[in-house]
Design a protein around this motif. Sequence first.
Motif, PDB file in Angstrom:
ATOM      1  N   GLY A  92       0.946  -1.380   0.244  1.00 18.58           N
ATOM      2  CA  GLY A  92       0.248  -0.057  -0.176  1.00 18.58           C
ATOM      3  C   GLY A  92       0.983   1.214   0.398  1.00 18.58           C
ATOM      4  O   GLY A  92       0.587   2.346  -0.451  1.00 18.58           O
ATOM      5  N   ALA A  93       1.608   0.831   0.854  1.00 21.22           N
ATOM      6  CA  ALA A  93       2.654   2.313   0.601  1.00 21.22           C
ATOM      7  C   ALA A  93       3.833   2.348  -0.646  1.00 21.22           C
ATOM      8  O   ALA A  93       3.424   3.784  -0.747  1.00 21.22           O
ATOM      9  N   PHE A  94       3.934   1.357  -0.972  1.00 20.01           N
ATOM     10  CA  PHE A  94       4.260   1.023  -2.817  1.00 20.01           C
ATOM     11  C   PHE A  94       3.293   1.484  -3.563  1.00 20.01           C
ATOM     12  O   PHE A  94       3.784   3.261  -4.035  1.00 20.01           O
ATOM     13  N   LEU A  95       1.907   1.632  -3.626  1.00 18.86           N
ATOM     14  CA  LEU A  95       1.023   2.246  -4.772  1.00 18.86           C
ATOM     15  C   LEU A  95       1.031   3.594  -4.261  1.00 18.86           C
ATOM     16  O   LEU A  95       0.761   4.565  -4.536  1.00 18.86           O
ATOM     17  N   PHE A  96       1.131   4.168  -2.750  1.00 20.32           N
ATOM     18  CA  PHE A  96       0.913   4.936  -2.173  1.00 20.32           C
ATOM     19  C   PHE A  96       1.572   6.387  -2.872  1.00 20.32           C
ATOM     20  O   PHE A  96       1.431   7.660  -3.612  1.00 20.32           O
ATOM     21  N   GLY A 127      -9.575   9.597  -9.124  1.00 21.29           N
ATOM     22  CA  GLY A 127      -8.958   8.331  -8.615  1.00 21.29           C
ATOM     23  C   GLY A 127      -8.799   7.832  -7.270  1.00 21.29           C
ATOM     24  O   GLY A 127      -8.484   6.736  -6.986  1.00 21.29           O
ATOM     25  N   LEU A 128      -8.432   9.067  -6.293  1.00 23.11           N
ATOM     26  CA  LEU A 128      -8.714   8.933  -4.726  1.00 23.11           C
ATOM     27  C   LEU A 128      -9.680   7.840  -4.233  1.00 23.11           C
ATOM     28  O   LEU A 128      -9.452   6.941  -4.061  1.00 23.11           O
ATOM     29  N   ALA A 134     -12.654   0.743  -3.976  1.00 24.35           N
ATOM     30  CA  ALA A 134     -12.011  -0.797  -3.832  1.00 24.35           C
ATOM     31  C   ALA A 134     -12.014  -1.092  -3.113  1.00 24.35           C
ATOM     32  O   ALA A 134     -11.752  -1.927  -2.645  1.00 24.35           O
ATOM     33  N   TYR A 135     -10.573  -0.678  -2.459  1.00 23.56           N
ATOM     34  CA  TYR A 135     -10.428  -0.490  -1.031  1.00 23.56           C
ATOM     35  C   TYR A 135     -11.112  -1.032  -0.248  1.00 23.56           C
ATOM     36  O   TYR A 135     -11.135  -2.611   0.579  1.00 23.56           O
ATOM     37  N   ILE A 142     -12.924  -9.215   1.312  1.00 25.64           N
ATOM     38  CA  ILE A 142     -11.617 -10.532   2.554  1.00 25.64           C
ATOM     39  C   ILE A 142     -12.847 -10.289   3.958  1.00 25.64           C
ATOM     40  O   ILE A 142     -12.854 -12.208   3.792  1.00 25.64           O
ATOM     41  N   ALA A 143     -13.791  -9.853   4.678  1.00 27.00           N
ATOM     42  CA  ALA A 143     -14.050 -10.507   5.442  1.00 27.00           C
ATOM     43  C   ALA A 143     -14.847 -11.214   5.592  1.00 27.00           C
ATOM     44  O   ALA A 143     -15.946 -12.152   6.270  1.00 27.00           O
TER      45      ALA A 143
END
Length: 153
Positions: A92-96, A127-128, A134-135, A142-143
């Motif tokens: 996530g940090a990489f994508l940010f 995009g944000l 999407a997140y 997942i939940a």
Amino acid sequence: MNFIHAYRINILGLLMGVLFGFLMSRAGATTFDFHAKMFLFEDFQLMKVIGTAVVIAIVGVFIMKKLHINAIATGTEVDFVKKPYQQGLIAGAFLFGVGWAMTAACPGTIPAMIAEGKIGAVFSLIGLLLGTFAYGILQSFIANNGSYKAALK
């Protein structure tokens, strides 16, 4: 909490946001060229601004912890709870970082850029919002153990 109190808190939040946006604009944080030069290690002005903000935040959090400061909005003591490491933080940090480098914008600078009339920031905002949406769907998926129907409720 009554209506007048909530209204006053919102006005205070709006004024603080406008001041924050103005200061980011004056520091060059809303200008593509400053971001590009920072990532190319040609101009360190923006790095100095970010570094100064980090130092001020560290000192501010230390003081708030020491003095047990109360929140303006709620009157309760400000609490600093350390969040546990989560799977996916590195990705996530990489994508940010990739998004920041591509758009020269982060979530904090987008409203200021829009206020300056920079149309490109509208696309960053879209995009944000799509990424956040999407997140949320992915986390719900997942939940719910991979159930598409439950995730999209």
